[in-house]
Design an enzyme around this catalytic site. Sequence first.
Site, PDB file in Angstrom:
ATOM      1  N   VAL A   1     -17.977  14.621  -9.809  1.00 36.33           N
ATOM      2  CA  VAL A   1     -18.092  13.654  -8.707  1.00 36.33           C
ATOM      3  C   VAL A   1     -17.743  12.268  -9.230  1.00 36.33           C
ATOM      4  O   VAL A   1     -18.258  11.831 -10.267  1.00 36.33           O
ATOM      5  CB  VAL A   1     -19.510  13.666  -8.099  1.00 36.33           C
ATOM      6  CG1 VAL A   1     -19.623  12.617  -7.000  1.00 36.33           C
ATOM      7  CG2 VAL A   1     -19.849  15.049  -7.554  1.00 36.33           C
TER       8      VAL A   1
ATOM      9  N   HIS B   1      11.079   8.106  -9.453  1.00 37.33           N
ATOM     10  CA  HIS B   1       9.881   8.484 -10.203  1.00 37.33           C
ATOM     11  C   HIS B   1       9.352   9.854  -9.778  1.00 37.33           C
ATOM     12  O   HIS B   1       8.657  10.516 -10.541  1.00 37.33           O
ATOM     13  CB  HIS B   1       8.786   7.418 -10.041  1.00 37.33           C
ATOM     14  CG  HIS B   1       8.099   7.428  -8.716  1.00 37.33           C
ATOM     15  ND1 HIS B   1       8.529   6.688  -7.627  1.00 37.33           N
ATOM     16  CD2 HIS B   1       6.996   8.109  -8.279  1.00 37.33           C
ATOM     17  CE1 HIS B   1       7.729   6.906  -6.604  1.00 37.33           C
ATOM     18  NE2 HIS B   1       6.797   7.757  -6.969  1.00 37.33           N
TER      19      HIS B   1
ATOM     20  N   ARG C   1       3.339 -10.000   2.702  1.00 45.64           N
ATOM     21  CA  ARG C   1       2.373 -10.893   2.074  1.00 45.64           C
ATOM     22  C   ARG C   1       2.107 -10.585   0.604  1.00 45.64           C
ATOM     23  O   ARG C   1       1.583 -11.442  -0.120  1.00 45.64           O
ATOM     24  CB  ARG C   1       1.057 -10.841   2.857  1.00 45.64           C
ATOM     25  CG  ARG C   1       1.202 -11.317   4.297  1.00 45.64           C
ATOM     26  CD  ARG C   1      -0.045 -11.033   5.112  1.00 45.64           C
ATOM     27  NE  ARG C   1      -1.232 -11.717   4.584  1.00 45.64           N
ATOM     28  CZ  ARG C   1      -2.451 -11.601   5.113  1.00 45.64           C
ATOM     29  NH1 ARG C   1      -2.634 -10.811   6.177  1.00 45.64           N
ATOM     30  NH2 ARG C   1      -3.468 -12.244   4.579  1.00 45.64           N
TER      31      ARG C   1
END
Length: 432
Positions: free
Chosen positions: A130, A246, A385
Amino acid sequence: RFKAFAACFSSAGRESKKRNRLLDVDDKGITPYLSPAKKRCPSPTVPLSVRRKSWGPSQLANYLRGQGIGKDVASKFEKQQIKGEHLEKIDDGVLAEWGIVNGDRIALLGLLKKILDEDGSDEQALLPKVFNDPIHGHIELDPLLIRILDTPQFQRLRGIKQLGGAYFVFPGASHNRFEHSIGVSHLAGCLVTRIRERQPSLRINNVDVLCVKIAGLCHDLGHGPFSHMFDHQFIPMVAPDVKWKHEQASVAMLKHLIAENNLKTALEERGIYEPDLLFVEEMIVGPRPSTESAADGWMYKGRTKDKSFLYEIIANKRTGIDVDKWDYFARDCHHLGIANMFDYRRFMQFARVIEVEKTLQICTRDKEVGNLYDMFHTRDALHRRAYQHKTNNIIETMICEALAKANDHFLLPGKGGKKVRMSEAIDDMHAY
């Protein structure tokens, strides 16, 4: 003495026979295998601590022979009707009663200790791990994914910035390809599992689910330094004639990872064979180039056309709506400080597989069009941005120029000890 003890397990023996129908042991008694008829219905990885408890006398004897124990000694175990679940009660006194002494006794006691010591570690290996992720909360990864994650080839992603040079402009953009890959695997598992639960008629099996998770985890294995800057700017600058992405390196690195870390057996124990690995590769990079054209126009080899929708989860070539974007939108916005308006959880809630133009596709409700507009608006905002920020572009250009000047001087050890340049490492996964 031991016959009286073994009689206590007569009832357990009947249960063991039932388990033996589901689990076989090979001729050396070492590895569980799936017959061809069972390959498409795999069980979870079965560690030694679980396997040996289902072995009958002949299977245990085969295992001992496979581990170098003499045939006469192994035959005594078979003659005494000793099963795998009885091994905890075998001690020095029992072996002495059977006439097993000296070297054979020492070797056998050492092997038994090794088997029993592995019980705890094997049972722990069965458990998922986890991770507490800042974007998706607690993420649970399958043990097989942990095996892939704990390799040097995957761990290198910890040092590759998700947004390349943007970290020099946005101080919060320090996240790496490592955590993004874990997030994509998590979202891929969530989406395919929800579709499977809602539409059992699609016949999505355990291997399909696991392959989708592996593809999500490994889809960015091939990224180079500074992520997209390497394949979009550096490689075209130093090798303009080379057509390379890639994703091609991701597939090559996955093959290298499996070979270098001997994961083929672990994959096969989960029912993942060559056609399934091809399926994983196709989800990452698309169909292999082929001169043959299928009668129905289906170019993929890993899965048939009735599971075409699975190819839309990791990298959707049809609409561009996929879990890869969902993770990097949420993760990049979080680290950049830009609002993310898209709700991928809501999309998953309404996602259904529907036949469109004779092809099964992942679709959503018409009322979700606003949510999808927000997804593409978020993508536009991130490019304007952050990704295409003028200072970011200037910095990445400077980095590329520096790498180009160093290309002939900074050599990497490749396969067989050969020294290769950075631009040549894309064809040598050992150096890459």
